[in-house]
Design a protein around this motif. Sequence first.
Motif, short mmCIF file in Angstrom:
data_model
loop_
_atom_site.label_atom_id
_atom_site.label_comp_id
_atom_site.label_asym_id
_atom_site.label_seq_id
_atom_site.Cartn_x
_atom_site.Cartn_y
_atom_site.Cartn_z
N VAL A 66 45.61 28.64 -6.15
CA VAL A 66 45.03 28.05 -7.37
C VAL A 66 43.50 28.15 -7.31
O VAL A 66 42.85 28.54 -8.29
N THR A 67 42.93 27.83 -6.16
CA THR A 67 41.47 27.94 -5.99
C THR A 67 41.03 29.39 -6.20
O THR A 67 40.05 29.66 -6.90
N LEU A 68 41.75 30.34 -5.60
CA LEU A 68 41.44 31.75 -5.76
C LEU A 68 41.49 32.15 -7.23
O LEU A 68 40.65 32.92 -7.71
N SER A 69 42.46 31.61 -7.97
CA SER A 69 42.65 32.00 -9.37
C SER A 69 41.47 31.58 -10.25
O SER A 69 41.32 32.09 -11.36
N ARG A 70 40.64 30.69 -9.75
CA ARG A 70 39.43 30.30 -10.50
C ARG A 70 38.33 31.35 -10.38
O ARG A 70 37.40 31.36 -11.18
N GLU A 71 38.45 32.21 -9.38
CA GLU A 71 37.44 33.24 -9.12
C GLU A 71 37.96 34.66 -9.40
O GLU A 71 37.19 35.54 -9.75
N GLU A 72 39.25 34.88 -9.16
CA GLU A 72 39.85 36.21 -9.29
C GLU A 72 41.10 36.10 -10.16
O GLU A 72 41.70 35.04 -10.27
N ARG A 73 41.51 37.24 -10.71
CA ARG A 73 42.74 37.26 -11.49
C ARG A 73 43.94 37.16 -10.54
O ARG A 73 44.06 37.94 -9.60
N VAL A 74 44.79 36.18 -10.80
CA VAL A 74 46.01 35.99 -10.02
C VAL A 74 47.18 35.97 -10.99
O VAL A 74 47.17 35.24 -11.99
N ASP A 75 48.17 36.77 -10.70
CA ASP A 75 49.37 36.81 -11.52
C ASP A 75 49.98 35.41 -11.54
O ASP A 75 50.28 34.84 -10.49
N PRO A 76 50.16 34.80 -12.73
CA PRO A 76 50.73 33.46 -12.80
C PRO A 76 52.11 33.35 -12.18
O PRO A 76 52.52 32.29 -11.72
N GLY A 77 52.84 34.46 -12.13
CA GLY A 77 54.15 34.46 -11.51
C GLY A 77 54.09 34.15 -10.03
O GLY A 77 55.02 33.58 -9.46
N ILE A 78 52.98 34.50 -9.40
CA ILE A 78 52.81 34.20 -7.97
C ILE A 78 52.73 32.70 -7.77
O ILE A 78 53.36 32.14 -6.86
N LEU A 79 51.98 32.02 -8.63
CA LEU A 79 51.87 30.56 -8.51
C LEU A 79 53.21 29.89 -8.76
O LEU A 79 53.59 28.97 -8.03
N SER A 80 53.95 30.36 -9.75
CA SER A 80 55.28 29.80 -10.02
C SER A 80 56.20 30.01 -8.83
O SER A 80 56.94 29.10 -8.43
N PHE A 81 56.14 31.20 -8.26
CA PHE A 81 57.00 31.53 -7.13
C PHE A 81 56.65 30.66 -5.92
O PHE A 81 57.55 30.10 -5.28
N LEU A 82 55.37 30.51 -5.61
CA LEU A 82 54.97 29.67 -4.48
C LEU A 82 55.44 28.23 -4.68
O LEU A 82 55.91 27.58 -3.75
N ASN A 83 55.32 27.74 -5.91
CA ASN A 83 55.76 26.38 -6.20
C ASN A 83 57.26 26.24 -5.96
O ASN A 83 57.72 25.26 -5.36
N ARG A 84 58.03 27.21 -6.39
CA ARG A 84 59.48 27.15 -6.21
C ARG A 84 59.86 27.32 -4.73
O ARG A 84 60.82 26.72 -4.27
N VAL A 85 59.11 28.15 -3.97
CA VAL A 85 59.40 28.30 -2.54
C VAL A 85 59.22 26.97 -1.84
O VAL A 85 60.06 26.56 -1.02
N SER A 86 58.15 26.25 -2.16
CA SER A 86 57.95 24.95 -1.50
C SER A 86 59.05 23.97 -1.90
O SER A 86 59.54 23.21 -1.05
N ASP A 87 59.48 24.01 -3.15
CA ASP A 87 60.58 23.14 -3.56
C ASP A 87 61.89 23.54 -2.88
O ASP A 87 62.70 22.69 -2.51
N LEU A 88 62.08 24.85 -2.70
CA LEU A 88 63.27 25.33 -1.98
C LEU A 88 63.27 24.81 -0.54
O LEU A 88 64.30 24.35 -0.04
N LEU A 89 62.13 24.86 0.12
CA LEU A 89 62.05 24.37 1.50
C LEU A 89 62.32 22.87 1.57
O LEU A 89 62.96 22.39 2.51
N PHE A 90 61.85 22.11 0.58
CA PHE A 90 62.14 20.68 0.52
C PHE A 90 63.64 20.45 0.38
O PHE A 90 64.24 19.65 1.11
N ALA A 91 64.26 21.18 -0.56
CA ALA A 91 65.71 21.05 -0.77
C ALA A 91 66.48 21.49 0.47
O ALA A 91 67.49 20.87 0.84
N ALA A 92 66.02 22.54 1.13
CA ALA A 92 66.69 23.02 2.35
C ALA A 92 66.56 22.00 3.47
O ALA A 92 67.50 21.82 4.25
N ALA A 93 65.41 21.32 3.56
CA ALA A 93 65.24 20.28 4.58
C ALA A 93 66.21 19.14 4.33
O ALA A 93 66.84 18.63 5.27
N ARG A 94 66.34 18.73 3.08
CA ARG A 94 67.31 17.69 2.75
C ARG A 94 68.72 18.13 3.12
O ARG A 94 69.49 17.35 3.68
#
Length: 116
Positions: A66-94
Amino acid sequence: LATPPGTGCAVPPPSAADTELLETIIDAFEERCGPIRSFILPGGTRVGSLLHVARTVVRRAERHTVTLSREERVDPGILSFLNRVSDLLFAAARYANHIESMGDVTWDPEFTLTSP
């Protein structure tokens, strides 16, 4: 993220279908573990704890992206994917804690530490 746009990167960014697949897996884990009824703390079994650590690493990567995206173009799909990966890891831990009959480690608002 490490390859500038237009350089012919061999690794395509995550697609919407990739993110949707993560959501499907998250839903399957949540279905097996049941609804969340209180704030869940990291911990539990060894595998569950390690998955929580991995989740914090991915969350950190998400914040840096997110910080990088303020300076450089970042594909929004990457941010969505990272968010879902962290949620997946939370669900997998449970789920890891669930299959070891550990259950969730939850926050107790009544618990206080006292000095000896």
